[in-house]
Design a protein around this motif. Structure first.
Motif, mmCIF file in Angstrom:
data_model
loop_
_atom_site.group_PDB
_atom_site.id
_atom_site.type_symbol
_atom_site.label_atom_id
_atom_site.label_comp_id
_atom_site.label_asym_id
_atom_site.label_seq_id
_atom_site.Cartn_x
_atom_site.Cartn_y
_atom_site.Cartn_z
ATOM 1 N N PHE A 184 0.828 -1.196 0.000
ATOM 2 C CA PHE A 184 0.000 0.000 0.000
ATOM 3 C C PHE A 184 0.868 1.253 0.000
ATOM 4 O O PHE A 184 2.034 1.240 0.417
ATOM 5 N N SER A 185 0.254 2.335 -0.459
ATOM 6 C CA SER A 185 0.931 3.629 -0.450
ATOM 7 C C SER A 185 -0.112 4.712 -0.270
ATOM 8 O O SER A 185 -1.061 4.803 -1.061
ATOM 9 N N PHE A 186 0.043 5.498 0.788
ATOM 10 C CA PHE A 186 -0.870 6.607 1.047
ATOM 11 C C PHE A 186 -0.330 7.832 0.316
ATOM 12 O O PHE A 186 0.274 8.724 0.918
ATOM 13 N N THR A 187 -0.554 7.862 -0.986
ATOM 14 C CA THR A 187 0.043 8.900 -1.821
ATOM 15 C C THR A 187 -0.495 10.286 -1.519
ATOM 16 O O THR A 187 0.183 11.288 -1.737
ATOM 17 N N ALA A 188 -1.738 10.348 -1.014
ATOM 18 C CA ALA A 188 -2.329 11.646 -0.693
ATOM 19 C C ALA A 188 -2.141 12.016 0.769
ATOM 20 O O ALA A 188 -2.652 13.036 1.223
ATOM 21 N N GLY A 189 -1.450 11.156 1.533
ATOM 22 C CA GLY A 189 -1.168 11.442 2.935
ATOM 23 C C GLY A 189 -2.106 10.779 3.909
ATOM 24 O O GLY A 189 -1.749 10.539 5.057
ATOM 25 N N GLY A 190 -3.344 10.478 3.499
ATOM 26 C CA GLY A 190 -4.310 9.838 4.387
ATOM 27 C C GLY A 190 -5.061 8.751 3.662
ATOM 28 O O GLY A 190 -4.696 8.336 2.563
ATOM 29 N N GLY A 191 -6.153 8.277 4.274
ATOM 30 C CA GLY A 191 -6.973 7.269 3.632
ATOM 31 C C GLY A 191 -6.811 5.894 4.239
ATOM 32 O O GLY A 191 -6.260 5.723 5.332
ATOM 33 N N TYR A 192 -7.292 4.877 3.507
ATOM 34 C CA TYR A 192 -7.292 3.503 4.009
ATOM 35 C C TYR A 192 -7.049 2.524 2.871
ATOM 36 O O TYR A 192 -7.281 2.830 1.688
ATOM 37 N N ALA A 193 -6.576 1.333 3.237
ATOM 38 C CA ALA A 193 -6.359 0.245 2.281
ATOM 39 C C ALA A 193 -7.040 -0.994 2.841
ATOM 40 O O ALA A 193 -6.652 -1.493 3.900
ATOM 41 N N ILE A 194 -8.061 -1.501 2.141
ATOM 42 C CA ILE A 194 -8.898 -2.590 2.627
ATOM 43 C C ILE A 194 -8.690 -3.844 1.780
ATOM 44 O O ILE A 194 -8.774 -3.784 0.552
ATOM 45 N N ALA A 195 -8.455 -4.971 2.457
ATOM 46 C CA ALA A 195 -8.533 -6.292 1.833
ATOM 47 C C ALA A 195 -9.821 -6.929 2.337
ATOM 48 O O ALA A 195 -10.007 -7.082 3.543
ATOM 49 N N ARG A 196 -10.713 -7.308 1.400
ATOM 50 C CA ARG A 196 -12.055 -7.742 1.770
ATOM 51 C C ARG A 196 -12.342 -9.132 1.218
ATOM 52 O O ARG A 196 -11.962 -9.459 0.103
ATOM 53 N N ARG A 197 -13.041 -9.932 2.037
ATOM 54 C CA ARG A 197 -13.457 -11.260 1.610
ATOM 55 C C ARG A 197 -14.913 -11.499 2.021
ATOM 56 O O ARG A 197 -15.293 -11.232 3.167
ATOM 57 N N SER A 198 -15.720 -11.994 1.086
ATOM 58 C CA SER A 198 -17.096 -12.374 1.409
ATOM 59 C C SER A 198 -17.086 -13.671 2.210
ATOM 60 O O SER A 198 -16.184 -14.506 2.079
ATOM 61 N N ALA A 199 -18.101 -13.826 3.077
ATOM 62 C CA ALA A 199 -18.179 -15.015 3.929
ATOM 63 C C ALA A 199 -19.636 -15.258 4.280
ATOM 64 O O ALA A 199 -20.516 -14.460 3.954
ATOM 65 N N ALA A 200 -19.891 -16.364 4.931
ATOM 66 C CA ALA A 200 -21.220 -16.675 5.472
ATOM 67 C C ALA A 200 -20.999 -17.545 6.696
ATOM 68 O O ALA A 200 -21.204 -18.753 6.686
ATOM 69 N N ILE A 201 -20.537 -16.906 7.793
ATOM 70 C CA ILE A 201 -20.087 -17.628 8.979
ATOM 71 C C ILE A 201 -20.978 -17.288 10.165
ATOM 72 O O ILE A 201 -20.959 -16.152 10.662
ATOM 73 N N PRO A 202 -21.774 -18.228 10.656
ATOM 74 C CA PRO A 202 -22.545 -17.975 11.882
ATOM 75 C C PRO A 202 -21.608 -17.959 13.087
ATOM 76 O O PRO A 202 -20.722 -18.812 13.206
ATOM 77 N N LEU A 203 -21.793 -16.992 13.961
ATOM 78 C CA LEU A 203 -20.901 -16.850 15.103
ATOM 79 C C LEU A 203 -21.460 -17.579 16.322
ATOM 80 O O LEU A 203 -22.654 -17.500 16.602
#
Length: 345
Positions: free
Chosen positions: A55-74
């Protein structure tokens, strides 16, 4: 509800369930904020493969998200865990769980996470996950529809990379209030000064070791949640010591260490600690008595301010600022960073 996941969690009966070993990265997708660059790839992990986030925060701020779909009952109670390694400046690490609507989010955040290039295991218990936002407004999450692992620009920002491995969900018993009497033993004790004095609530009694290098072990008889430990010494000098915790009485991890010094109490800030055993090891050749070993509740260290307020409540008047006691201060120092001011009375 994913019946296969439900059956797996029921069969686990408290055993860890591997949600993702990151042998394949296809289930994961990148979601960077505007002005943030993010690339996901597979790389070498601790034992097999790992998910790598560049990742690179080229604008100085922000976020980098890695996302995965799931269907997990807790299950009613649980803990998530994963391994992480990073080469980056300190930034905020977030672990997010999204419900089936996709609009309600629960999270765990760790501000100014330091990445030192080594693998570390992060364990997130249910009580550490709070509602973040969404139309639901709160409540308990029962089924996870998506998982997000996030790096958010903090004071560090910049560019870097992290590796993630072995995302695991472990069903846990509901511990409930602790109502047992712990068992306490010592490697040595002087006559009339046994280790039982440490938990009797009486500061006129004390444990005194028979020689240097002694240690005290507290067995809570089951896993116990606590927020810290207060040590009340029998004099004005405290010895050097280390505190360790263990889940099985065999493998121990250090949670606190102090050098010898002139002090009557030690307040150990141990937020969200859970263990079956706790051990105090005296270091060096000195010998000192200990009047009380107080196991503090979770709320004692819920925040840094809560911790200092609790310490200030038991301290001598004037040792801490009055605002920690909930009292108004007549004078407040106000100024710019780097400015100088001398105040005396």
């Amino acid at each position: 509800m994913n019946l296969a996941w439900l059956a797996l969690l029921q069969a686990a009966a408290g055993a860890p369930v591997l949600v993702d070993g990151f042998e394949r990265i296809e289930p994961w997708s990148a979601h960077p904020a505007d002005g943030v660059e993010l690339r996901l790839s597979g790389d070498r992990g601790r034992t097999g493969r790992a998910l790598r986030m560049d990742f690179s925060f080229t604008a100085g701020g922000g976020y980098a998200i890695a996302r995965r779909s799931a269907a997990i009952p807790l299950p009613p109670n649980y803990a998530w865990s994963f391994w992480i390694k990073g080469e980056a400046r300190p930034n905020t690490l977030e672990f997010k769980l999204v419900d089936r609507s996709g609009e309600n989010v629960w999270w765990y955040t760790e501000r100014d996470r330091v990445f030192d290039g080594s693998w570390h295991k992060i364990t997130v218990r249910k009580r550490q996950i709070s509602f973040a936002w969404g139309p639901r407004g709160g409540g308990v999450l029962d089924t996870v529809a998506a998982i997000e692992l996030v790096v958010t620009a903090g004071q560090g920002g910049g560019a870097g990379r992290i590796w993630l491995d072995d995302l695991t969900l472990t069903p846990a018993p509901d511990l409930g209030p602790y109502a047992l009497t712990p068992r306490v033993t010592a490697s040595s004790s002087r006559a009339g000064h046994s280790a039982r004095a440490l938990l009797d609530g009486d500061t006129t009694t004390s444990w005194e070791p028979a020689g240097p290098g002694a240690m005290v072990t507290v067995d809570f008889l089951r896993p116990r949640e606590f927020g810290g430990v207060t040590l009340v010494w029998a004099g004005f000098a405290a010895p050097g010591f280390a505190v360790r915790v263990s889940d099985d009485g065999r493998q121990w991890r250090a949670v606190a260490r102090r050098p010898a010094g002139l002090r009557r109490r030690d307040h150990l800030y141990l937020p969200d600690t859970e263990s079956r055993y706790l051990r105090l090891e005296l270091l060096g050749g000195g010998r000192a008595g200990l009047r009380e070993l107080v196991i503090e509740p979770l709320e004692w260290s819920a925040t840094r301010n809560a911790f200092f307020s609790a310490v200030a409540t038991g301290a001598a008047r004037g040792d801490y600022p009055r605002y920690l006691l909930g009292e108004r201060s007549e004078w407040t120092v106000v100024g710019a960073d780097g400015g100088g001011l001398n105040v005396w009375r």
